[in-house]
Scaffold this active site. Structure first.
Site, PDB file in Angstrom:
ATOM      1  N   ARG A 184       9.528   4.332  -0.446  1.00 51.43           N
ATOM      2  CA  ARG A 184      10.775   4.083   0.278  1.00 51.43           C
ATOM      3  C   ARG A 184      11.778   5.165  -0.103  1.00 51.43           C
ATOM      4  NH1 ARG A 184       7.910   1.364   2.909  1.00 51.43           N
ATOM      5  NH2 ARG A 184       8.089  -0.859   3.396  1.00 51.43           N
ATOM      6  N   HIS A 193       6.990   8.298   8.401  1.00 48.98           N
ATOM      7  CA  HIS A 193       6.691   6.981   7.827  1.00 48.98           C
ATOM      8  C   HIS A 193       5.400   6.382   8.407  1.00 48.98           C
ATOM      9  CE1 HIS A 193       8.493   3.169   5.837  1.00 48.98           C
ATOM     10  NE2 HIS A 193       7.177   3.133   5.829  1.00 48.98           N
TER      11      HIS A 193
HETATM   12  P1  NDP Z   1       2.684  -3.556  -5.196  1.00 55.13           P
HETATM   13  O1  NDP Z   1       3.776  -4.535  -4.984  1.00 55.13           O
HETATM   14  O2  NDP Z   1       1.283  -4.022  -5.166  1.00 55.13           O
HETATM   15  O3  NDP Z   1       2.893  -2.841  -6.628  1.00 55.13           O
HETATM   16  C1  NDP Z   1       4.105  -2.317  -7.049  1.00 55.13           C
HETATM   17  C2  NDP Z   1       3.914  -1.492  -8.313  1.00 55.13           C
HETATM   18  O4  NDP Z   1       5.188  -0.951  -8.694  1.00 55.13           O
HETATM   19  C3  NDP Z   1       3.413  -2.336  -9.500  1.00 55.13           C
HETATM   20  O5  NDP Z   1       2.566  -1.574 -10.316  1.00 55.13           O
HETATM   21  C4  NDP Z   1       4.707  -2.665 -10.235  1.00 55.13           C
HETATM   22  O6  NDP Z   1       4.556  -2.903 -11.614  1.00 55.13           O
HETATM   23  C5  NDP Z   1       5.481  -1.378 -10.023  1.00 55.13           C
HETATM   24  N1  NDP Z   1       6.922  -1.652 -10.175  1.00 55.13           N
HETATM   25  C6  NDP Z   1       7.697  -2.495  -9.474  1.00 55.13           C
HETATM   26  N2  NDP Z   1       8.959  -2.475  -9.932  1.00 55.13           N
HETATM   27  C7  NDP Z   1       8.969  -1.601 -10.963  1.00 55.13           C
HETATM   28  C8  NDP Z   1       9.963  -1.165 -11.880  1.00 55.13           C
HETATM   29  N3  NDP Z   1      11.232  -1.614 -11.811  1.00 55.13           N
HETATM   30  N4  NDP Z   1       9.613  -0.259 -12.813  1.00 55.13           N
HETATM   31  C9  NDP Z   1       8.354   0.201 -12.902  1.00 55.13           C
HETATM   32  N5  NDP Z   1       7.347  -0.177 -12.064  1.00 55.13           N
HETATM   33  C10 NDP Z   1       7.667  -1.067 -11.120  1.00 55.13           C
HETATM   34  O7  NDP Z   1       2.928  -2.363  -4.182  1.00 55.13           O
HETATM   35  P2  NDP Z   1       1.848  -1.495  -3.344  1.00 55.13           P
HETATM   36  O8  NDP Z   1       1.095  -0.625  -4.288  1.00 55.13           O
HETATM   37  O9  NDP Z   1       1.057  -2.364  -2.452  1.00 55.13           O
HETATM   38  O10 NDP Z   1       2.814  -0.636  -2.410  1.00 55.13           O
HETATM   39  C11 NDP Z   1       3.839   0.182  -2.932  1.00 55.13           C
HETATM   40  C12 NDP Z   1       4.871   0.468  -1.863  1.00 55.13           C
HETATM   41  O11 NDP Z   1       4.340   1.337  -0.869  1.00 55.13           O
HETATM   42  C13 NDP Z   1       5.313  -0.735  -1.027  1.00 55.13           C
HETATM   43  O12 NDP Z   1       6.266  -1.526  -1.717  1.00 55.13           O
HETATM   44  C14 NDP Z   1       5.919  -0.079   0.184  1.00 55.13           C
HETATM   45  O13 NDP Z   1       7.291   0.162   0.001  1.00 55.13           O
HETATM   46  C15 NDP Z   1       5.196   1.257   0.254  1.00 55.13           C
HETATM   47  N6  NDP Z   1       4.397   1.404   1.474  1.00 55.13           N
HETATM   48  C16 NDP Z   1       4.588   2.512   2.252  1.00 55.13           C
HETATM   49  C17 NDP Z   1       3.868   2.728   3.394  1.00 55.13           C
HETATM   50  C18 NDP Z   1       4.031   3.982   4.196  1.00 55.13           C
HETATM   51  O14 NDP Z   1       3.417   4.104   5.253  1.00 55.13           O
HETATM   52  N7  NDP Z   1       4.782   4.947   3.742  1.00 55.13           N
HETATM   53  C19 NDP Z   1       2.858   1.749   3.829  1.00 55.13           C
HETATM   54  C20 NDP Z   1       2.702   0.635   2.940  1.00 55.13           C
HETATM   55  C21 NDP Z   1       3.462   0.469   1.809  1.00 55.13           C
HETATM   56  P3  NDP Z   1       3.665  -4.121 -12.184  1.00 55.13           P
HETATM   57  O15 NDP Z   1       2.223  -3.692 -11.907  1.00 55.13           O
HETATM   58  O16 NDP Z   1       3.976  -4.158 -13.613  1.00 55.13           O
HETATM   59  O17 NDP Z   1       4.050  -5.338 -11.396  1.00 55.13           O
END
Ligand code: NDP
Length: 309
Positions: free
Chosen positions: A224, A272
């Site tokens: 994002r 995107h």
């Molecule tokens: P998940 O929700 O499965 O995982 C999020 C990861 O980020 C986890 O490892 C989590 O840690 C970590 N995280 C969250 N908050 C923090 C923080 N404050 N500090 C450090 N680490 C943090 O997400 P996905 O992997 O499924 O997807 C990631 C993002 O990709 C989505 O949220 C979306 O915004 C984006 N996306 C973009 C697309 C595009 O076309 N550009 C398409 C689809 C998604 P922990 O493991 O400890 O919980």
């Protein structure tokens, strides 16, 4: 009788309902405007529905977000008090990993330099580097991030990952927590942003944090735009402190005409689409979750609004 209400301005109702209907016998699948009895709506499959969308559905049991990113959903003040799940689809993860692999390999193999040389009809030999000497930092080790990190490791890169809570992934050097972020950034020749947008991650990559990257680093953002200070990123790309960027997401989308990023030779912009919901592979998981909710069992891929993802 149960009804599943569908809302998306981007996804095809016809495609989703054709895939879900045979998997959900006894469930009527329709758009909001054709719902006969709102009290029979037990399930919603929705992407960015308008404010107040859920109000008529007092007997909702499950809300399925039609995508992996939930930032536009979890901050709303009109969420129904039911479990929310996101799409968890290996094909979506593979599509995301393919995009990131392309971007990382493009930098690792110096392709932008050859593109430039070709435009100038110039034979420009740069000796290839071994991937094992290139440190790739992946911020976010979730469903998409961990899959991508593993694919990068399979290509031989020195992959490091960063998450909120500690993780152990074979072949990936994992770090966690804000205290380790600056150090993590300083060891990322190529940084890949795969974090969800939450109150904690908004603006996380500030000017100061970007300055921690090694001089000449490459930057890839597929999560994002609001996680990054875009003005600071633009300045770093202008000065060369960040040498290259591949950007799929922006603070404002569409990226406004006239934004300086459009004209920068060292930036690759895509609109995107690093990964999208793929109905053919995600439908089974959606149907399984609806059946679990119908039986009163725990669902998979649950999102926690208080956590933000
Ligand atoms: P998940 O929700 O499965 O995982 C999020 C990861 O980020 C986890 O490892 C989590 O840690 C970590 N995280 C969250 N908050 C923090 C923080 N404050 N500090 C450090 N680490 C943090 O997400 P996905 O992997 O499924 O997807 C990631 C993002 O990709 C989505 O949220 C979306 O915004 C984006 N996306 C973009 C697309 C595009 O076309 N550009 C398409 C689809 C998604 P922990 O493991 O400890 O919980």
């Amino acid at each position: 009788m149960s009804t599943l209400v569908f809302y998306s301005e981007f996804d095809s109702f016809e495609e989703w309902s054709a895939l879900l209907a045979p998997r959900l016998p006894g469930v009527t699948i329709c758009r909001a405007e054709t719902v006969q009895n709102p009290d029979e709506v037990h399930y919603a499959l929705a992407w960015k529905p308008p404010h107040g969308f859920f109000a008529p559905y007092r007997h909702l049991k499950l809300l399925v977000n039609l995508g992996a990113g939930v930032d536009s959903l979890v901050g709303r003040d009109d969420l129904p008090p039911v479990p929310i799940v996101r799409l968890s689809d290996p094909d979506m993860a593979r599509m995301m990993a393919g995009y990131v692999l392309f971007a990382v390999l493009r930098y690792a193999r110096d392709i932008p330099a050859f593109e430039r040389a070709q435009r100038e009809q110039r034979w420009h030999y740069l000796h290839p580097r071994s991937s094992s000497g290139i440190r790739v930092g992946v911020l976010g080790l979730g469903e998409l991030g961990a899959y991508t990190a593993r694919e990068l490791a399979r290509q031989g890169f020195d992959v490091r990952g960063w998450s909120r809570t500690p993780k152990a992934i074979d072949g990936i050097h994992c770090r966690s927590g804000l205290a380790s972020l600056n150090d993590f950034l300083s060891q990322s020749d190529i940084l890949v942003v795969m974090l969800p947008l939450t109150p904690q991650t908004a603006g996380l990559l500030s000017a100061d944090r970007l300055s921690r990257l090694p001089c000449g680093a490459a930057f890839i953002n597929v999560s994002r735009g609001a996680i990054v200070d875009q003005a600071a990123l633009t300045a770093a790309l202008r000065s060369g402190q960040i040498a290259q960027a591949t950007l799929d997401v922006f603070e404002r989308e569409p990226l406004p005409p006239g934004d300086p990023l459009w004209r920068m030779d060292n930036v690759l912009i895509t609109p995107h689409l690093a990964s999208v919901a793929i109905p053919a592979s995600a439908a089974q998981q959606v149907a399984d979750n609806i059946q679990r909710a119908a039986r009163g069992e725990p669902v998979t891929g649950q999102v926690f609004p208080a956590r933000g993802y």
